[in-house]
Design an enzyme around this catalytic site. Structure first.
Site, PDB file in Angstrom:
ATOM      1  N   SER A  24     -20.067  71.167  23.093  1.00 54.72           N
ATOM      2  CA  SER A  24     -20.481  70.967  24.345  1.00 54.72           C
ATOM      3  C   SER A  24     -21.034  69.682  24.548  1.00 54.72           C
ATOM      4  O   SER A  24     -20.217  68.395  24.098  1.00 54.72           O
ATOM      5  CB  SER A  24     -22.684  70.364  24.143  1.00 54.72           C
ATOM      6  OG  SER A  24     -23.149  70.387  24.689  1.00 54.72           O
ATOM      7  N   TYR A  61     -29.305  68.070  18.412  1.00 54.78           N
ATOM      8  CA  TYR A  61     -28.773  68.594  19.457  1.00 54.78           C
ATOM      9  C   TYR A  61     -27.307  67.686  19.382  1.00 54.78           C
ATOM     10  O   TYR A  61     -26.017  68.044  18.943  1.00 54.78           O
ATOM     11  CB  TYR A  61     -28.709  68.797  21.220  1.00 54.78           C
ATOM     12  CG  TYR A  61     -28.004  70.210  21.245  1.00 54.78           C
ATOM     13  CD1 TYR A  61     -28.207  71.046  20.565  1.00 54.78           C
ATOM     14  CD2 TYR A  61     -27.303  69.336  22.685  1.00 54.78           C
ATOM     15  CE1 TYR A  61     -26.682  71.774  22.186  1.00 54.78           C
ATOM     16  CE2 TYR A  61     -26.328  70.357  23.349  1.00 54.78           C
ATOM     17  CZ  TYR A  61     -26.675  71.723  22.413  1.00 54.78           C
ATOM     18  OH  TYR A  61     -25.904  72.852  23.982  1.00 54.78           O
TER      19      TYR A  61
END
Length: 263
Positions: free
Chosen positions: A144, A157
């Site tokens: 990501s 995350y």
């Protein structure tokens, strides 16, 4: 004249929604057989049949990437029933906000790492030696843009996706010369259930199908690392170059990602 059954096989985790489903559809359209791993197997099977997929070209396996024995068993079932994949996409992941001051959020953070990191390694594990012996194969880690820098409220995350990027880089070096490619794909903002609850702006938001088309092309080309869309790649580079003082000031007060429990 009846066509031969396609020989190329793509295994994709997290195939019950979002990016996983979009990638599955793109690989199927390219003529691949599919091995789809998901917790919601009935929904995944229904989705595949509703989209006209030939039952001879896909299998759905039950597996939870957060549980090592579960995902390894699903991958071994694929080996037994469909053979060694040509492409393995470790796509399954979760994104939850955390507050380190809250004790219960440590369990949330543990679950994020178990899913996004240990689950990825456990997905690749059953296939590495077979691909080495065969001299071919592609292992794809879905990272990501959030792994480029740490965002307030996104500690779990961001850290997990930074670990994905570093892990895939390490694995790429380990498999160099073995004929096995390791590809890291870093999505920006993709319009999926994972991002639907975000309470902040999401520049260059992409539809899953558009992302899947670009990711498929990058994986087929054998690139080592790709940010999709390219605009987010430029944003990521700028953020990486910002001095900490400017970066911290820029993100001060920015809405944080939802936590799993009520705040």
């Amino acid at each position: 004249m009846q066509q031969d059954t396609p020989t190329q096989l793509a295994l994709i985790t997290g195939a019950s929604s979002g990016i996983g489903q979009a990638l599955a559809a793109r690989y199927y359209a390219a003529g691949y057989r599919l091995a789809l791993i998901a917790r919601r197997t009935s929904e995944t099977k229904s989705w595949a049949t509703q989209h006209g997929m030939d039952t001879d070209r896909f299998q759905v396996y039950s597996g939870d990437v957060a549980i090592v024995d579960s995902i390894v068993a699903a991958c071994q079932a694929c080996l037994e029933q469909q053979g060694l994949p040509d492409v393995v996409v470790a796509n399954a992941g979760i994104s939850l906000g955390v507050d380190t001051a809250v004790r219960t959020d440590l369990e949330v953070m543990s679950r994020v790492f178990a899913t996004n990191n240990i689950g990825m390694a456990a997905t690749f594990h059953p296939f590495v030696q077979g691909m080495r012996d065969r001299g071919s194969g592609t292992l794809v880690g879905i990272g990501s843009v959030a792994g480029i820098r740490g965002l307030p409220g996104h500690g779990a995350y961001c850290a997990s996706k930074a670990a994905v990027i570093a892990y895939c880089e390490s694995l790429r070096g380990e498999l160099r010369g073995a004929g096995v490619k390791v590809v890291t794909i870093c999505p920006g903002y993709i319009d999926t259930p994972l991002t639907s609850k975000n309470r902040y702006s999401m520049p260059f938001l992409m539809q899953p199908e558009a992302f899947a088309a670009q990711a498929f092309a990058a994986i087929e080309a054998g690139v080592s690392y790709r940010v999709i869309p390219w605009q987010m790649g430029l944003v990521a580079k700028v953020l990486r170059l910002l001095p900490n003082s400017l970066f911290d000031r820029f993100f001060a007060g920015r809405p944080r990602k939802h936590r799993q429990v009520a705040e």
